[in-house]
Design a protein around this motif. Sequence first.
Motif, PDB file in Angstrom:
ATOM      1  N   ILE A  42      49.737  35.298  42.628  1.00 37.28           N
ATOM      2  CA  ILE A  42      48.446  34.850  43.161  1.00 37.28           C
ATOM      3  C   ILE A  42      48.263  35.298  44.612  1.00 37.28           C
ATOM      4  O   ILE A  42      47.198  35.777  44.996  1.00 37.28           O
ATOM      5  CB  ILE A  42      48.327  33.310  43.074  1.00 37.28           C
ATOM      6  CG1 ILE A  42      48.392  32.852  41.621  1.00 37.28           C
ATOM      7  CG2 ILE A  42      47.046  32.818  43.754  1.00 37.28           C
ATOM      8  CD1 ILE A  42      48.647  31.355  41.439  1.00 37.28           C
ATOM      9  N   GLY A  43      49.282  35.164  45.414  1.00 44.23           N
ATOM     10  CA  GLY A  43      49.155  35.387  46.857  1.00 44.23           C
ATOM     11  C   GLY A  43      49.281  36.816  47.328  1.00 44.23           C
ATOM     12  O   GLY A  43      48.919  37.116  48.468  1.00 44.23           O
ATOM     13  N   VAL A  91      49.813  45.091  41.013  1.00 44.03           N
ATOM     14  CA  VAL A  91      49.190  43.941  40.351  1.00 44.03           C
ATOM     15  C   VAL A  91      50.159  43.305  39.354  1.00 44.03           C
ATOM     16  O   VAL A  91      50.800  43.993  38.566  1.00 44.03           O
ATOM     17  CB  VAL A  91      47.886  44.372  39.646  1.00 44.03           C
ATOM     18  CG1 VAL A  91      47.316  43.257  38.795  1.00 44.03           C
ATOM     19  CG2 VAL A  91      46.862  44.837  40.679  1.00 44.03           C
ATOM     20  N   GLY A  92      50.292  41.982  39.417  1.00 40.95           N
ATOM     21  CA  GLY A  92      51.129  41.233  38.488  1.00 40.95           C
ATOM     22  C   GLY A  92      52.599  41.173  38.849  1.00 40.95           C
ATOM     23  O   GLY A  92      53.360  40.433  38.237  1.00 40.95           O
ATOM     24  N   ASN A  93      53.018  41.945  39.845  1.00 42.60           N
ATOM     25  CA  ASN A  93      54.433  41.980  40.235  1.00 42.60           C
ATOM     26  C   ASN A  93      54.881  40.590  40.674  1.00 42.60           C
ATOM     27  O   ASN A  93      54.184  39.908  41.416  1.00 42.60           O
ATOM     28  CB  ASN A  93      54.626  42.996  41.367  1.00 42.60           C
ATOM     29  CG  ASN A  93      56.068  43.259  41.687  1.00 42.60           C
ATOM     30  OD1 ASN A  93      56.756  42.387  42.192  1.00 42.60           O
ATOM     31  ND2 ASN A  93      56.522  44.462  41.413  1.00 42.60           N
ATOM     32  N   PRO A 106      52.157  42.729  33.742  1.00 36.60           N
ATOM     33  CA  PRO A 106      51.004  41.991  33.206  1.00 36.60           C
ATOM     34  C   PRO A 106      50.838  40.652  33.926  1.00 36.60           C
ATOM     35  O   PRO A 106      51.816  39.996  34.266  1.00 36.60           O
ATOM     36  CB  PRO A 106      51.354  41.762  31.740  1.00 36.60           C
ATOM     37  CG  PRO A 106      52.657  42.422  31.488  1.00 36.60           C
ATOM     38  CD  PRO A 106      53.219  42.918  32.776  1.00 36.60           C
ATOM     39  N   ILE A 107      49.605  40.287  34.148  1.00 36.63           N
ATOM     40  CA  ILE A 107      49.309  38.985  34.733  1.00 36.63           C
ATOM     41  C   ILE A 107      49.502  37.941  33.633  1.00 36.63           C
ATOM     42  O   ILE A 107      49.000  38.124  32.520  1.00 36.63           O
ATOM     43  CB  ILE A 107      47.868  38.953  35.284  1.00 36.63           C
ATOM     44  CG1 ILE A 107      47.745  39.930  36.451  1.00 36.63           C
ATOM     45  CG2 ILE A 107      47.475  37.542  35.714  1.00 36.63           C
ATOM     46  CD1 ILE A 107      46.335  40.126  36.966  1.00 36.63           C
ATOM     47  N   VAL A 120      43.155  45.617  37.120  1.00 37.32           N
ATOM     48  CA  VAL A 120      44.231  45.905  36.170  1.00 37.32           C
ATOM     49  C   VAL A 120      44.030  47.244  35.477  1.00 37.32           C
ATOM     50  O   VAL A 120      44.885  47.695  34.733  1.00 37.32           O
ATOM     51  CB  VAL A 120      44.377  44.779  35.114  1.00 37.32           C
ATOM     52  CG1 VAL A 120      44.790  43.479  35.770  1.00 37.32           C
ATOM     53  CG2 VAL A 120      43.104  44.597  34.319  1.00 37.32           C
ATOM     54  N   GLU A 121      42.911  47.905  35.735  1.00 39.75           N
ATOM     55  CA  GLU A 121      42.600  49.196  35.112  1.00 39.75           C
ATOM     56  C   GLU A 121      43.146  50.369  35.922  1.00 39.75           C
ATOM     57  O   GLU A 121      43.401  51.429  35.366  1.00 39.75           O
ATOM     58  CB  GLU A 121      41.080  49.359  34.960  1.00 39.75           C
ATOM     59  CG  GLU A 121      40.387  48.207  34.261  1.00 39.75           C
ATOM     60  CD  GLU A 121      40.800  48.073  32.804  1.00 39.75           C
ATOM     61  OE1 GLU A 121      40.986  49.110  32.146  1.00 39.75           O
ATOM     62  OE2 GLU A 121      40.945  46.929  32.339  1.00 39.75           O
ATOM     63  N   ALA A 122      43.296  50.199  37.217  1.00 42.34           N
ATOM     64  CA  ALA A 122      43.700  51.302  38.093  1.00 42.34           C
ATOM     65  C   ALA A 122      45.125  51.735  37.795  1.00 42.34           C
ATOM     66  O   ALA A 122      45.957  50.966  37.338  1.00 42.34           O
ATOM     67  CB  ALA A 122      43.581  50.882  39.551  1.00 42.34           C
TER      68      ALA A 122
END
Length: 133
Positions: A42-43, A91-93, A106-107, A120-122
């Motif tokens: 989230i952060g 993203v999602g790390n 993945p989130i 999430v597309e990039a």
Amino acid sequence: MNFKMPKAWKEAYKEELRQYRTSLNGLNLPQAWRHLERAHIIGQYHPVPHTAIHCRMLWFGLRSANLTEVFGQILRIAGGWLGSLLNRIPVGNTGGANVYIFARMPIPEDLRELLADADVEAKGLAGIKRKPR
């Protein structure tokens, strides 16, 4: 540049930190770590919360005498804030040293609605989707 965390994100972030402290106080270390990872997801879009989570992860590594985590977090503290500032994060790390620093993940399903603006597309490093001008 992402300086102001949206209210819903801030509330979810603080709730993960509250759950982290509860789990840590109850000596449920795996659960405490899981809440740090979720707070990271989230952060990580905002420099201050992102760096704060890595500082907590560093402290967690020190408390558990996990040198891999300690050194991994020092690297992440040194550079993670810049990625957040420039809207270039994986993203999602989950943020731990057990995950490649630039790995997109993945989130979690229960956070997808909250993080609907995550790009999430990039390919490669991304962040929050840019609003059309």
